[in-house]
Design an enzyme around this catalytic site. Structure first.
Site, PDB file in Angstrom:
ATOM      1  N   ASP A 253       0.861  -1.181   0.000  1.00  0.00           N
ATOM      2  CA  ASP A 253       0.000   0.000   0.000  1.00  0.00           C
ATOM      3  C   ASP A 253       0.898   1.232   0.000  1.00  0.00           C
ATOM      4  OD1 ASP A 253      -3.228   0.424   0.842  1.00  0.00           O
ATOM      5  OD2 ASP A 253      -1.932   2.173   1.130  1.00  0.00           O
ATOM      6  N   SER A 254       0.439   2.299  -0.622  1.00  0.00           N
ATOM      7  CA  SER A 254       1.243   3.523  -0.654  1.00  0.00           C
ATOM      8  C   SER A 254       1.302   4.196   0.708  1.00  0.00           C
ATOM      9  CB  SER A 254       0.681   4.498  -1.693  1.00  0.00           C
ATOM     10  OG  SER A 254      -0.654   4.854  -1.367  1.00  0.00           O
ATOM     11  N   ALA A 283       1.537   1.285  -6.109  1.00  0.00           N
ATOM     12  CA  ALA A 283       1.132   0.023  -6.729  1.00  0.00           C
ATOM     13  C   ALA A 283       1.692  -0.143  -8.133  1.00  0.00           C
ATOM     14  CB  ALA A 283      -0.397  -0.063  -6.757  1.00  0.00           C
ATOM     15  N   ASP A 301      -7.409  -4.143  -5.443  1.00  0.00           N
ATOM     16  CA  ASP A 301      -8.590  -3.518  -4.840  1.00  0.00           C
ATOM     17  C   ASP A 301      -8.284  -2.047  -4.588  1.00  0.00           C
ATOM     18  OD1 ASP A 301     -11.057  -3.107  -3.667  1.00  0.00           O
ATOM     19  OD2 ASP A 301     -10.455  -3.864  -1.709  1.00  0.00           O
ATOM     20  N   CYS A 341     -14.490   0.041  -7.086  1.00  0.00           N
ATOM     21  CA  CYS A 341     -15.514   0.533  -6.153  1.00  0.00           C
ATOM     22  C   CYS A 341     -16.023   1.900  -6.585  1.00  0.00           C
ATOM     23  CB  CYS A 341     -14.975   0.576  -4.722  1.00  0.00           C
ATOM     24  SG  CYS A 341     -13.622   1.748  -4.483  1.00  0.00           S
TER      25      CYS A 341
END
Length: 397
Positions: A253-254, A283, A301, A341
């Protein structure tokens, strides 16, 4: 109680409300009182004066969110009825049980309460308002929560609307506890796994509740695989993969803080498990540097690439680029869990973006599953915009 002010629509603009769509757009309004205040409750009438619904007025393109298509007061009793029905549904779905203390209690339009989100994390309810009307009715909401939930089940109510209330309303609030707030247990359980929930500073209400069933599916496929969890946030997919018997799991994750919480959640469930490692990294950069064929299960995701319609084209290019990187790197026979999403991106648009990535990669790709949000994130059949989570499980040769 004073009678509600009335909004009258233009001729022919009543059709969507007669089909029970809960939004009134500003362009449909022929007349509204000049002294109308954002967030107040209004009655909506057709051009000929026929009652259509009662809801919250708001400045912007969505001018009214309909709370009821029955001519009734939007008061404490109303919220108690709606929240009671929502809780009964979650109980019927067997989501309320000792090994699962994380679930969404209210999902906006899907529970006939536009603008309101309530997530339950153990003994804490996190309330989020996406409209000024819900903000003004907050006392009704909190009293209803205390009334409908079992005694002592929820000891804390946290209001997290600092970043979700419309900016035009001029409401400057800070996230805070509405009740409780002392000796708060920030660890809750999902399907027998423990998670530390950061509702104070974390994204959304602190956890991605909507991926519960998709995490369980990943667990089913994780055995002996080398897993890469991109955009890991708090590590939900990583923890499920480890319980599923993954040979290795890398969480990326960043956000260094997100990676830290992921590490904590892994430790909560598995201690110092040598199968897990984590990396705070962008990413796209991480995937570009990843050796070919090293990972045979990859999860993508990402956060919403498009939050409004003007960003759709750029978002689709982003999904295509991201999935192409993963498809080029994944091992032969590998599985790719890929999601969007973004509410404004349709399932067809997302699938086309992934198809384009597959075509450019030149690899054989099959769809094993088409995924969506779980039952505690219901979609009002008259409000298709509520279907925001799209996912595919791909098998890559």
């Amino acid at each position: 109680m004073k009678p509600y002010k009335e909004i009258r629509l233009r001729p022919g603009k009543e059709a969507s409300l007669q089909r029970f769509h809960p939004w009134v757009f500003s362009g449909a309004i022929a007349h509204k009182p000049e002294d109308m205040i954002e967030g107040e409750t209004v009655r909506v009438l057709s051009a000929d004066g026929t009652f259509l619904g009662v809801g919250h007025f708001q400045i912007g393109s969505i001018a009214v969110r309909i709370m009821s298509f029955v001519d009734e007061p939007i008061d404490g009793a109303f919220y108690e009825r709606r929240l009671s029905n929502a809780y009964k549904m979650r109980s019927t779905l067997n989501l309320v049980r000792p090994d699962n203390t994380i679930f969404r209690l209210v999902h906006g339009e899907g529970d006939y309460l536009p603008g309101l989100i309530v997530d339950i994390y153990g003994n804490t309810a996190v309330v989020q308002a996406h409209s000024v009307g819900i903000h003004k009715d907050l006392e009704f909401v909190t009293n209803a929560l205390k009334c409908i939930l079992p005694a002592d089940a929820v000891k804390h109510i946290f209001y997290k609307s600092e970043g979700t209330l419309p900016y035009k309303a001029g409401i400057f609030l800070e996230n805070s506890y509405l009740s409780g707030g002392k000796d708060v247990d920030e660890i809750a359980m999902e399907n027998g796994l423990q998670f530390r929930i950061d509702w104070l500073k974390g994204q959304k209400t602190g956890f991605f509740v909507d991926q519960r069933e998709n995490r369980a599916l990943l667990e089913y496929y994780a055995g002996d695989r080398h897993v890469l969890n991109m955009f890991c946030y708090t590590g939900g997919f990583s923890v499920y993969a480890l319980r599923g018997g993954a040979a290795s799991v890398v969480s990326v994750d960043s956000s260094a803080k997100a990676v830290s919480i992921t590490d904590q959640n892994v430790a909560l469930n598995f201690g110092d498990d040598p199968r897990h490692s984590s990396c705070p990294e962008d990413a796209f950069k991480f995937l570009k540097q990843l050796p070919d064929e090293e990972k045979d299960l990859i999860i993508l995701d990402p956060p919403a690439f498009a939050k409004h319609r003007g960003a759709i084209n750029n978002a689709l290019q982003g999904y295509k680029k991201l999935n192409l990187h993963a498809l080029e790197k994944i091992a032969t026979g590998g599985l790719l869990f890929t999601f969007s999403c973004s509410q404004v991106i349709s399932a067809e648009q997302f699938r086309l973006a992934v198809f384009s990535a597959a075509a450019i990669s030149g690899r054989k790709v099959r769809i094993l599953h088409q995924l969506t949000q779980p039952a505690d994130h219901p979609i009002n059949i008259y409000h298709p915009e509520g279907e925001y989570l799209k996912g595919l499980v791909l098998q890559v040769e």
